[in-house]
Design a protein around this motif. Structure first.
Motif, PDB file in Angstrom:
ATOM      1  N   ASN A 107       0.832  -1.200   0.000  1.00 30.67           N
ATOM      2  CA  ASN A 107       0.000   0.000   0.000  1.00 30.67           C
ATOM      3  C   ASN A 107       0.873   1.259   0.000  1.00 30.67           C
ATOM      4  O   ASN A 107       0.961   1.978   0.982  1.00 30.67           O
ATOM      5  CB  ASN A 107      -0.932  -0.001   1.214  1.00 30.67           C
ATOM      6  N   ARG A 108       1.496   1.542  -1.143  1.00 29.51           N
ATOM      7  CA  ARG A 108       2.395   2.688  -1.247  1.00 29.51           C
ATOM      8  C   ARG A 108       1.691   4.012  -0.958  1.00 29.51           C
ATOM      9  O   ARG A 108       2.320   4.958  -0.512  1.00 29.51           O
ATOM     10  CB  ARG A 108       3.040   2.742  -2.625  1.00 29.51           C
ATOM     11  N   ALA A 109       0.416   4.091  -1.198  1.00 28.44           N
ATOM     12  CA  ALA A 109      -0.316   5.336  -0.969  1.00 28.44           C
ATOM     13  C   ALA A 109      -0.306   5.744   0.500  1.00 28.44           C
ATOM     14  O   ALA A 109      -0.472   6.917   0.820  1.00 28.44           O
ATOM     15  CB  ALA A 109      -1.751   5.193  -1.474  1.00 28.44           C
ATOM     16  N   SER A 110      -0.090   4.780   1.396  1.00 28.33           N
ATOM     17  CA  SER A 110      -0.117   5.082   2.830  1.00 28.33           C
ATOM     18  C   SER A 110       1.257   5.495   3.367  1.00 28.33           C
ATOM     19  O   SER A 110       1.375   5.848   4.532  1.00 28.33           O
ATOM     20  CB  SER A 110      -0.606   3.861   3.606  1.00 28.33           C
ATOM     21  N   TRP A 111       2.266   5.488   2.529  1.00 32.28           N
ATOM     22  CA  TRP A 111       3.614   5.801   2.980  1.00 32.28           C
ATOM     23  C   TRP A 111       3.818   7.296   3.122  1.00 32.28           C
ATOM     24  O   TRP A 111       2.964   8.091   2.784  1.00 32.28           O
ATOM     25  CB  TRP A 111       4.643   5.231   2.022  1.00 32.28           C
ATOM     26  N   TRP A 112       5.015   7.685   3.570  1.00 27.80           N
ATOM     27  CA  TRP A 112       5.415   9.049   3.909  1.00 27.80           C
ATOM     28  C   TRP A 112       5.368   9.957   2.686  1.00 27.80           C
ATOM     29  O   TRP A 112       6.296  10.005   1.888  1.00 27.80           O
ATOM     30  CB  TRP A 112       6.807   8.982   4.488  1.00 27.80           C
ATOM     31  N   ARG A 113       4.292  10.666   2.531  1.00 30.51           N
ATOM     32  CA  ARG A 113       4.090  11.569   1.401  1.00 30.51           C
ATOM     33  C   ARG A 113       4.214  13.002   1.857  1.00 30.51           C
ATOM     34  O   ARG A 113       3.902  13.298   3.006  1.00 30.51           O
ATOM     35  CB  ARG A 113       2.692  11.350   0.803  1.00 30.51           C
ATOM     36  N   PRO A 114       4.666  13.914   1.068  1.00 33.24           N
ATOM     37  CA  PRO A 114       5.113  13.816  -0.327  1.00 33.24           C
ATOM     38  C   PRO A 114       6.602  13.493  -0.478  1.00 33.24           C
ATOM     39  O   PRO A 114       7.105  13.429  -1.591  1.00 33.24           O
ATOM     40  CB  PRO A 114       4.821  15.205  -0.885  1.00 33.24           C
ATOM     41  N   TRP A 115       7.297  13.269   0.649  1.00 33.67           N
ATOM     42  CA  TRP A 115       8.732  13.010   0.593  1.00 33.67           C
ATOM     43  C   TRP A 115       9.095  11.889  -0.372  1.00 33.67           C
ATOM     44  O   TRP A 115       9.960  12.044  -1.242  1.00 33.67           O
ATOM     45  CB  TRP A 115       9.285  12.688   1.985  1.00 33.67           C
ATOM     46  N   LEU A 116       8.458  10.734  -0.237  1.00 35.96           N
ATOM     47  CA  LEU A 116       8.848   9.588  -1.053  1.00 35.96           C
ATOM     48  C   LEU A 116       8.555   9.813  -2.529  1.00 35.96           C
ATOM     49  O   LEU A 116       9.294   9.325  -3.389  1.00 35.96           O
ATOM     50  CB  LEU A 116       8.168   8.322  -0.536  1.00 35.96           C
ATOM     51  N   ASP A 117       7.519  10.567  -2.840  1.00 33.17           N
ATOM     52  CA  ASP A 117       7.243  10.902  -4.240  1.00 33.17           C
ATOM     53  C   ASP A 117       8.371  11.765  -4.803  1.00 33.17           C
ATOM     54  O   ASP A 117       8.813  11.563  -5.936  1.00 33.17           O
ATOM     55  CB  ASP A 117       5.911  11.652  -4.369  1.00 33.17           C
TER      56      ASP A 117
END
Length: 172
Positions: free
Chosen positions: A48-58
């Motif tokens: 579930n990549r959408a739940s990861w640390w955003r917007p840093w990881l993007d």
């Protein structure tokens, strides 16, 4: 005061971005937020990549896609602190985004000349210092292209990186 670029400008214009972290904990909210959730048993779902640390990881994924070499080295006390265990459990998200991450036991860094603060080093020329209080709360940042600071950070990071263990191999 002379002009200096922002962190975002440095990241957007660099070819290398190296981060050295040397604290066993940063600002910790035991009542709410990611650390509290982790303490209560929450773990990121690799699917579930959408739940990861955003917007840093993007941002990291985008910079790596354009060819930026992003490395993060962490010097940690062993046995590790609870906060370091929290970081360790979530580091797979950094790696999935394209960061290279390594860990170095503090006892193996005793003979390395290290700066007094965590930093980001961009292209070996710009240093983004992170200043923290004793409790880990941020006291702000400072950005410089001072050649003496850049040389210290380049040498420190390379020494740490050479000794450090890649995330996939480091066990806590």
């Amino acid at each position: 005061m002379s002009w200096s670029p922002t962190f975002d400008e440095l990241m957007a214009g660099c070819t290398t971005a190296y981060h050295l972290e040397m604290r066993d904990s940063y600002a910790v909210d035991y009542e709410a937020g990611p650390f509290a959730e982790w303490r209560a048993g929450y773990r990121h779902d690799p699917a579930n990549r959408a739940s990861w640390w955003r917007p840093w990881l993007d941002m990291v994924a985008g910079e790596v896609a354009r060819g930026v070499d992003i490395r993060r080295a962490r010097i940690v006390s062993e046995p590790v602190s609870e906060y370091t265990r929290f970081l360790y459990d979530g580091t797979f998200t950094n790696v999935a985004a394209g960061e290279q991450v390594r860990w170095l036991a503090r006892r193996r860094a005793s003979d390395i000349a290290l700066p007094g603060n965590d930093f980001w080093l961009f292209d070996g020329k710009w240093v983004h210092w992170n200043h923290f209080a004793g409790d880990g709360s941020s006291l702000g940042e400072e950005i410089t292209n001072d050649p003496v600071s850049a040389k210290l950070c380049t040498e420190a990071f390379e020494s740490v990186w050479t000794r450090a263990i890649p995330h996939a191999e480091y066990k806590i």
